[in-house]
Design a protein around this motif. Structure first.
Motif, PDB file in Angstrom:
ATOM      1  N   CYS A 145       0.874  -1.176   0.000  1.00 33.69           N
ATOM      2  CA  CYS A 145       0.000   0.000   0.000  1.00 33.69           C
ATOM      3  C   CYS A 145       0.909   1.224   0.000  1.00 33.69           C
ATOM      4  O   CYS A 145       1.643   1.464   0.953  1.00 33.69           O
ATOM      5  CB  CYS A 145      -0.892  -0.012   1.234  1.00 33.69           C
ATOM      6  N   TRP A 151       0.831   5.017  -0.087  1.00 29.75           N
ATOM      7  CA  TRP A 151       0.005   6.204   0.108  1.00 29.75           C
ATOM      8  C   TRP A 151       0.885   7.436  -0.079  1.00 29.75           C
ATOM      9  O   TRP A 151       1.877   7.595   0.634  1.00 29.75           O
ATOM     10  CB  TRP A 151      -0.618   6.183   1.502  1.00 29.75           C
ATOM     11  N   GLN A 171      -3.315   6.700  -3.731  1.00 29.15           N
ATOM     12  CA  GLN A 171      -2.999   5.414  -3.103  1.00 29.15           C
ATOM     13  C   GLN A 171      -2.867   4.348  -4.185  1.00 29.15           C
ATOM     14  O   GLN A 171      -3.789   4.150  -4.971  1.00 29.15           O
ATOM     15  CB  GLN A 171      -4.073   4.997  -2.099  1.00 29.15           C
ATOM     16  N   GLU A 193       0.829  11.069   0.475  1.00 30.52           N
ATOM     17  CA  GLU A 193       0.041  12.055   1.222  1.00 30.52           C
ATOM     18  C   GLU A 193      -0.126  13.370   0.444  1.00 30.52           C
ATOM     19  O   GLU A 193      -1.195  13.975   0.453  1.00 30.52           O
ATOM     20  CB  GLU A 193       0.748  12.325   2.563  1.00 30.52           C
TER      21      GLU A 193
END
Lengths: 232, 232
Positions: A82, A84, A91, A86
């Motif tokens: 995963c 991600w 994602q 920010e």
């Protein structure tokens, strides 16, 4: 020539955005021998592909071959990452079979080899020199990071935080050892250092920075990538 | 009275550091029905504890009850969270059994209830009003977030990104509906909204901001927390 899947362009583009500067870590989920989920943060090192086969991307990261995650991968050689970001609110979930490439001098049980899979099989057929790659990736690490592979096995118990003060703090680049200690540390670190390869077969990209939010699922069927829009 | 485990203080302290501002997301790993690992980013909402039992902390987050992760949790009601705080270089891995608390009007199969576990059992004995809690957490969400539970089921296929433009963009707070549409949307969103509760039974805290790096493992044995220092 087969082409790069669109999601790879999206990952590279997202990583290059100023707002995502330094967002080169992802979480890798695995399943342990008892069937329980495990997840930890790892540093992305490289997007790898078999020569002439950009349609078969592999995510390359690294580990200590003595770490619990290698034992978990031996039981279940499959992972989901995963990633991600920010800054841009992207994602990427990337999943597929995993290989662990340790030192050729490591215990053979250190190897993680799952069921046959397209990209890994192609790389093997091409006679790729994994040991050369492993040395190169190792040498690109910081002196502090190299020293982390000279510690006692990750996860093993310590009596106090003080014990860690006795550990080697830095290990120089290969060919730049200045003492017998340096050489011994290099050898030990390189013995414990391993590559972790995740062959992407499914990717789920959610764009929370877009309004309305977007989600796209990519699936590799044979050697071709399919693409499907879905509800975020 | 039982006391808060030390790792909770560490999480709260790390979250309060200026360099960790906004780092209120973690990745939750689960195992799907076929035994494959899954992981996605979720927003931390609350540290919850049974009344008078701060030694039994529960991490509270939320989901759409129709999402694939709820199906996965039904098959394997156990999760590991990985909470990486980039600013201070702290990683908390928190694992334990999971409950999903949907609308009381939801299909009963929407409930996720695993084996009996200490904190959840205590909360049940105390007759805690989960529906009141669910409504409060829902109401604290942004109007945009509330509207996300009015979409078609997460993961379902769309013909184009354009379809999303027809979706409801905002849903007002409970009691602040101004139209029949608002009321219908509130009802629908609240029907799909669910709490996800992770009961912490094991925590692995790595401090990469400390030199030398530190790692501490916390394990709940019965209702007591043990603590062990280990190699990062």
């Amino acid at each position: 020539m087969p082409s790069v899947p669109r999601w790879i362009d999206s990952v590279v583009k997202a990583l290059g955005l100023p707002e995502n500067k330094g967002q080169n870590v992802f979480q890798m989920a695995t399943v342990d021998a008892s069937g329980k989920p495990k997840v930890r943060t790892l540093v992305h090192r490289e997007l790898f592909q078999p020569s002439g086969r950009p349609n078969l991307p592999v995510i390359l990261t690294t580990t200590d071959v003595r770490s619990p995650k290698v034992q978990e991968l031996r039981a279940n050689p499959y992972a989901e990452l995963c990633w991600w970001m920010e800054g841009s609110k992207d994602q990427f979930r990337i999943s597929g079979p995993v290989r662990v490439i340790p030192s050729p001098h490591a215990d053979r049980t250190a190897w993680v080899k799952g069921e046959p899979s397209v990209a890994f099989d192609v790389v093997e057929e091409q006679g790729f020199d994994w040991e050369k790659k492993r040395s190169e990736v190792f040498d690109n690490m910081s002196a502090h990071m190299k020293a982390s592979w000279c510690r006692p096995p990750p996860g093993s118990v310590l009596q106090s935080y003080q014990e860690a003060k006795k550990w080697t703090g830095k290990v120089p680049k290969l060919g730049e050892a200045e003492s017998e200690d340096d050489r011994r540390n290099q050898e030990q670190a390189l013995q414990n250092f391993a590559l972790v390869l995740i062959e992407a077969v499914e990717v789920d990209w959610v764009q929370l920075g877009e309004q309305p939010n977007r989600r796209t699922r990519f699936l590799r069927v044979g050697e071709e990538w399919t693409e499907e829009i879905s509800v975020p």
